[in-house]
Design a protein around this motif. Structure first.
Motif, short mmCIF file in Angstrom:
data_model
loop_
_atom_site.label_atom_id
_atom_site.label_comp_id
_atom_site.label_asym_id
_atom_site.label_seq_id
_atom_site.Cartn_x
_atom_site.Cartn_y
_atom_site.Cartn_z
N LEU A 80 27.35 89.94 -29.50
CA LEU A 80 28.48 89.20 -30.06
C LEU A 80 29.27 88.57 -28.93
O LEU A 80 29.53 89.22 -27.91
CB LEU A 80 29.40 90.14 -30.83
CG LEU A 80 30.58 89.45 -31.51
CD1 LEU A 80 30.14 88.82 -32.82
CD2 LEU A 80 31.73 90.40 -31.74
N SER A 81 29.64 87.30 -29.12
CA SER A 81 30.50 86.67 -28.12
C SER A 81 31.38 85.63 -28.81
O SER A 81 31.09 85.21 -29.93
CB SER A 81 29.64 85.99 -27.05
OG SER A 81 28.80 85.03 -27.66
N GLU A 95 30.14 84.35 -32.34
CA GLU A 95 28.70 84.12 -32.52
C GLU A 95 27.99 85.47 -32.46
O GLU A 95 28.08 86.18 -31.46
CB GLU A 95 28.20 83.19 -31.42
CG GLU A 95 26.77 82.75 -31.60
CD GLU A 95 26.44 81.56 -30.69
OE1 GLU A 95 27.05 81.45 -29.60
OE2 GLU A 95 25.58 80.76 -31.06
N LEU A 96 27.29 85.79 -33.52
CA LEU A 96 26.57 87.05 -33.62
C LEU A 96 25.07 86.77 -33.63
O LEU A 96 24.58 86.01 -34.47
CB LEU A 96 26.98 87.78 -34.90
CG LEU A 96 26.29 89.10 -35.21
CD1 LEU A 96 26.64 90.17 -34.18
CD2 LEU A 96 26.68 89.59 -36.61
N TYR A 104 24.62 84.07 -36.58
CA TYR A 104 25.72 83.84 -37.52
C TYR A 104 26.94 83.43 -36.74
O TYR A 104 27.19 83.94 -35.64
CB TYR A 104 26.08 85.13 -38.28
CG TYR A 104 24.92 85.69 -39.07
CD1 TYR A 104 24.74 85.34 -40.40
CD2 TYR A 104 24.01 86.55 -38.47
CE1 TYR A 104 23.68 85.84 -41.12
CE2 TYR A 104 22.94 87.05 -39.18
CZ TYR A 104 22.78 86.69 -40.51
OH TYR A 104 21.71 87.18 -41.21
N LEU A 105 27.72 82.50 -37.30
CA LEU A 105 29.05 82.23 -36.77
C LEU A 105 30.03 82.83 -37.76
O LEU A 105 29.86 82.67 -38.98
CB LEU A 105 29.30 80.72 -36.64
CG LEU A 105 28.37 79.95 -35.69
CD1 LEU A 105 28.75 78.47 -35.68
CD2 LEU A 105 28.43 80.52 -34.28
N ILE A 106 31.02 83.55 -37.25
CA ILE A 106 32.06 84.06 -38.12
C ILE A 106 33.42 83.63 -37.56
O ILE A 106 33.59 83.55 -36.34
CB ILE A 106 31.96 85.59 -38.32
CG1 ILE A 106 31.96 86.34 -37.01
CG2 ILE A 106 30.71 85.95 -39.09
CD1 ILE A 106 31.70 87.81 -37.16
N GLN A 107 34.34 83.34 -38.47
CA GLN A 107 35.55 82.63 -38.03
C GLN A 107 36.75 83.01 -38.88
O GLN A 107 36.64 83.23 -40.10
CB GLN A 107 35.27 81.13 -38.16
CG GLN A 107 36.31 80.21 -37.59
CD GLN A 107 37.34 79.74 -38.63
OE1 GLN A 107 37.09 79.84 -39.82
NE2 GLN A 107 38.46 79.26 -38.16
N HIS A 118 36.30 90.81 -33.49
CA HIS A 118 35.56 90.80 -32.23
C HIS A 118 35.50 92.21 -31.63
O HIS A 118 34.43 92.70 -31.26
CB HIS A 118 36.22 89.84 -31.23
CG HIS A 118 35.58 89.84 -29.88
ND1 HIS A 118 36.03 90.63 -28.85
CD2 HIS A 118 34.49 89.20 -29.41
CE1 HIS A 118 35.24 90.47 -27.79
NE2 HIS A 118 34.31 89.60 -28.11
N ASN A 119 36.66 92.86 -31.59
CA ASN A 119 36.71 94.20 -31.00
C ASN A 119 35.92 95.21 -31.82
O ASN A 119 35.17 96.02 -31.27
CB ASN A 119 38.17 94.66 -30.85
CG ASN A 119 38.93 93.80 -29.87
OD1 ASN A 119 38.34 93.09 -29.05
ND2 ASN A 119 40.25 93.82 -29.97
N ALA A 120 36.10 95.15 -33.13
CA ALA A 120 35.44 96.12 -34.01
C ALA A 120 33.92 95.98 -33.93
O ALA A 120 33.20 96.99 -33.82
CB ALA A 120 35.92 95.95 -35.45
N ILE A 121 33.43 94.74 -33.97
CA ILE A 121 31.98 94.55 -33.98
C ILE A 121 31.39 94.86 -32.60
O ILE A 121 30.36 95.55 -32.51
CB ILE A 121 31.60 93.11 -34.43
CG1 ILE A 121 32.07 92.86 -35.86
CG2 ILE A 121 30.09 92.89 -34.33
CD1 ILE A 121 32.02 91.40 -36.31
#
Ligand code: I3P
Length: 131
Positions: A80-81, A95-96, A104-107, A118-121
């Motif tokens: 993840l970044s 971006e995962l 995947y993009l998550i937003q 971001h931190n959790a994943i």
């Protein structure tokens, strides 16, 4: 029991609404289709639910109207970044990339919520990685 690995993972569960699009399926590029989805981080998976209509007001982790998840993303070996600016015109995009070559993009518009995910994943990926 308290302090066990299961207990630690449970305490890190997260759920909420996110914008998500899949950009690759096992290495094959896909056309973006941003959708607002109810997202749950649980165990070794990030789960995206299709129907978001009834989920945001529900306090239940799994909205009852939903029968099955749309996607269950295996986080073992994933990375993840924060997405590079050229990946999207949106702000706060993550971006995962999964081990099987899906992307995947998550937003989320709110910095704080995007950072929480971001931190959790990343945390979860890190914990799975050292097994
Ligand atoms: C895409 C759509 C996406 C956009 C994408 C476009 O067009 O506008 O929202 O991504 O940009 O190609 P279409 O609906 O015709 O598929 P962002 O919102 O993330 O910028 P891209 O091609 O630069 O990825």
């Amino acid at each position: 029991y308290p302090g066990s690995k299961d207990e630690q993972l449970k305490s890190l569960e997260k759920a909420g609404m996110l914008y998500r699009t899949r950009t690759a399926d096992k290495g094959k590029r896909l056309r973006k289709n941003w959708t607002c989805v109810w997202t749950v981080l649980e165990g070794d998976a990030l789960i995206f639910f299709k129907d978001s209509k009834h989920s945001s007001s529900s306090s239940a982790k799994y909205p009852s109207v939903l029968s099955s998840p749309e996607f269950r993303v295996n986080l073992h070996g994933a990375s993840l970044s924060w997405a590079h600016k050229d990946r999207s015109s949106r702000k706060n995009v993550l971006e995962l990339k999964t081990r099987d070559g899906s992307e995947y993009l998550i937003q989320h518009d709110l910095d704080s919520i995007a950072s929480m995910w971001h931190n959790a994943i990343s945390n979860r990926i890190g914990k799975l990685g050292i097994d």
